[in-house]
Write an enzyme that holds these catalytic residues in place. Structure first.
Site, PDB file in Angstrom:
ATOM      1  N   TYR A   1      -4.260  -6.388  10.201  1.00 17.38           N
ATOM      2  CA  TYR A   1      -4.603  -6.578   8.719  1.00 17.38           C
ATOM      3  C   TYR A   1      -3.264  -6.276   8.093  1.00 17.38           C
ATOM      4  CZ  TYR A   1      -7.163  -5.253   4.389  1.00 17.38           C
ATOM      5  OH  TYR A   1      -7.720  -5.117   3.020  1.00 17.38           O
TER       6      TYR A   1
ATOM      7  N   ASP B   1       3.425   3.356  17.159  1.00 15.63           N
ATOM      8  CA  ASP B   1       2.884   2.299  16.117  1.00 15.63           C
ATOM      9  C   ASP B   1       2.007   3.367  15.017  1.00 15.63           C
ATOM     10  OD1 ASP B   1       1.695   0.630  14.376  1.00 15.63           O
ATOM     11  OD2 ASP B   1       0.825  -0.432  16.202  1.00 15.63           O
TER      12      ASP B   1
ATOM     13  N   GLY C   1       0.478   4.113  11.852  1.00 11.61           N
ATOM     14  CA  GLY C   1      -0.772   3.124  11.098  1.00 11.61           C
ATOM     15  C   GLY C   1      -1.363   2.278  12.008  1.00 11.61           C
TER      16      GLY C   1
ATOM     17  N   GLY D   1      -4.049   0.644  12.982  1.00  5.22           N
ATOM     18  CA  GLY D   1      -5.243  -0.214  12.686  1.00  5.22           C
ATOM     19  C   GLY D   1      -6.058  -0.101  13.831  1.00  5.22           C
TER      20      GLY D   1
ATOM     21  N   GLN E   1     -11.209   4.065  12.674  1.00  9.21           N
ATOM     22  CA  GLN E   1     -10.339   3.144  13.653  1.00  9.21           C
ATOM     23  C   GLN E   1      -9.925   3.998  14.675  1.00  9.21           C
ATOM     24  OE1 GLN E   1      -7.107   1.911  10.640  1.00  9.21           O
ATOM     25  NE2 GLN E   1      -8.390  -0.276  10.339  1.00  9.21           N
TER      26      GLN E   1
ATOM     27  N   CYS F   1      -3.966 -11.609  -4.722  1.00  8.85           N
ATOM     28  CA  CYS F   1      -2.700 -11.196  -4.139  1.00  8.85           C
ATOM     29  C   CYS F   1      -2.063 -12.411  -3.456  1.00  8.85           C
ATOM     30  CB  CYS F   1      -3.078 -10.033  -3.052  1.00  8.85           C
ATOM     31  SG  CYS F   1      -3.159  -8.390  -3.647  1.00  8.85           S
TER      32      CYS F   1
END
Length: 407
Positions: A140, A177, A179, A181, A206, A366
């Site tokens: 993401y 890593d 964050g 996901g 998550q 965005c």
């Protein structure tokens, strides 16, 4: 009155450079530009018109979310026209007050509030994200679109491989890593380099999914995930990867979070900060903070580099992938729209029409923001080391980054 409204529409149209139309609640219509309108904004209520006149683009967007405004035609063209015309910044003085109140009420200073903010967005469930992200990695974050790339899946694999080459990730090395996901980077890096990964993530949903997936694949000896705030450093690693996390540090926590990245890294180690950053200091868009990413704040590149220097990090390389993010968001928006019936079926109460409109504006808006020729929001990859690199500790040129494409 009619002449003044037409003049206002014409003024916006001239700056936007596109033909469009506006229809008011009792049917009066105003068109600007040459040819058929690319899009038409239809006001269903007087309240929606008042909201736009009082609060600009945010008032218009929120009326659209509430179905008091409809859009006929191309959403992307409408969002791009708003940006080109400057309509999105005309009411900054009004919206900045609400932006500051939002920061006061829901800042990420406190770890528990930061967790609540993260879960509001990232805790929507793997089944939701699987329907429109790349399969199976579910990255993401901005992909890497090499010439000839045919799919989002390939672009995301290439992004991970690009980062792995940048940090010279090798077999047996241990990386964190931050964050992580759904673990896409960790799984791909293990497969292609043999490096051993630990994910740190504050989003409970998550973490639970990723821990179960690691166990399902029998990779407990190679990969692990830890539920913790990004600032909670408990070990040091050979390499640090941070992809799409810095935007969640919060307005006043940039120094604290950058220092945590440095603290995660062993002396002499390499790391990557991949983040959305502003050129110059500016407020983060209120629509995004209020409706999409609570607690989020986009830092400036300059401020980030200063905090990296303060944390004892050497900046080795900065790459701007702004154009790549526009392509990534295009594909996310296409998949989200195509799979909306399946998304809605997951939870019709949560994934309702208001949710659809907010998320389509977020994804499409965005994409246009990153595509803009005059936009001040970019996507940076900053390669860094803890202490200065030497002639033998890291390649002298960028040749090792290119000419590779793993399957």
């Amino acid at each position: 009155m009619n002449l003044s409204l037409q003049a206002a529409v014409d003024s916006l149209g001239e700056r936007a450079g596109v033909a469009f139309a506006v229809v008011l609640p009792r049917g009066a219509a105003y068109q600007t530009g040459v040819g058929e309108p690319v899009f038409t904004v239809v006001f269903r209520t007087d309240g929606a018109l008042v909201s736009m006149l009082a609060r600009g683009h945010l008032g218009l967007l929120e009326a659209y979310f509430d179905q008091e405004v409809d859009l006929q035609g191309d959403l992307g063209a409408a969002m791009a026209a708003g940006m080109r015309s400057g309509f999105d910044v005309r009411f900054d003085a009004v919206n900045s007050v609400e932006n500051n109140l939002l920061e006061w009420r829901g800042a990420n200073r406190d770890a528990q509030q930061a967790k609540t903010n993260a879960r509001a967005h990232y805790g929507l469930g793997e089944s939701f994200y699987r329907l429109w992200l790349d399969d199976p990695l579910k990255m993401y974050t901005c992909a890497y679109w090499r010439e000839g790339t045919q799919s989002l899946e390939q672009a995301q694999r290439d992004k991970i491989d690009h980062v792995c080459r940048k940090i010279d990730l090798r077999r047996g090395e241990r990386f964190v890593d931050i964050g992580c996901g759904f673990g896409g980077f960790m799984f791909r890096a293990l497969e292609t380099t043999g490096a051993l990964g630990t994910g740190v993530n504050t989003t409970t949903e998550q973490v639970q999914w990723l821990d179960a997936e690691i166990r399902r694949r029998g990779l407990q000896e190679q990969l692990q995930v830890r539920e913790a705030d990004f600032r909670d450093v408990n070990a040091q690693f050979d390499k640090v990867v941070s992809i799409g996390v810095l935007e969640h540090a919060g307005r006043d926590q940039l120094a604290e979070v950058v220092k945590a990245h440095a603290d995660f890294l062993k002396p002499g180690g390499l790391g990557m900060l991949h983040f959305i950053g502003h050129v110059g200091r500016r407020d983060t868009e209120l629509f995004i903070r209020k409706h999409v990413f609570p607690g989020g704040w986009i830092p400036s590149l300059a401020d980030t580099l200063v905090e990296m220097e303060n944390a004892g990090l050497e900046v080795i390389d900065v790459e701007n992938l702004r154009r790549h993010y526009a392509l990534t968001l295009d594909e996310w928006a296409r998949r989200f729209g195509a799979n909306w019936p399946a998304i809605q079926a997951l939870d019709p109460e949560r994934f309702n029409e208001r949710f659809r409109r907010i998320w389509m504006c977020y994804l499409v808006g965005c994409a246009e923001m990153f595509r803009s020729e005059v936009g001040q929001t970019h996507l940076f990859q900053v390669l860094f080391s803890k202490g200065n690199i030497s002639r033998t500790s890291y390649p002298m040129t960028r040749e090792h980054l290119y000419g590779h494409r793993a399957p």
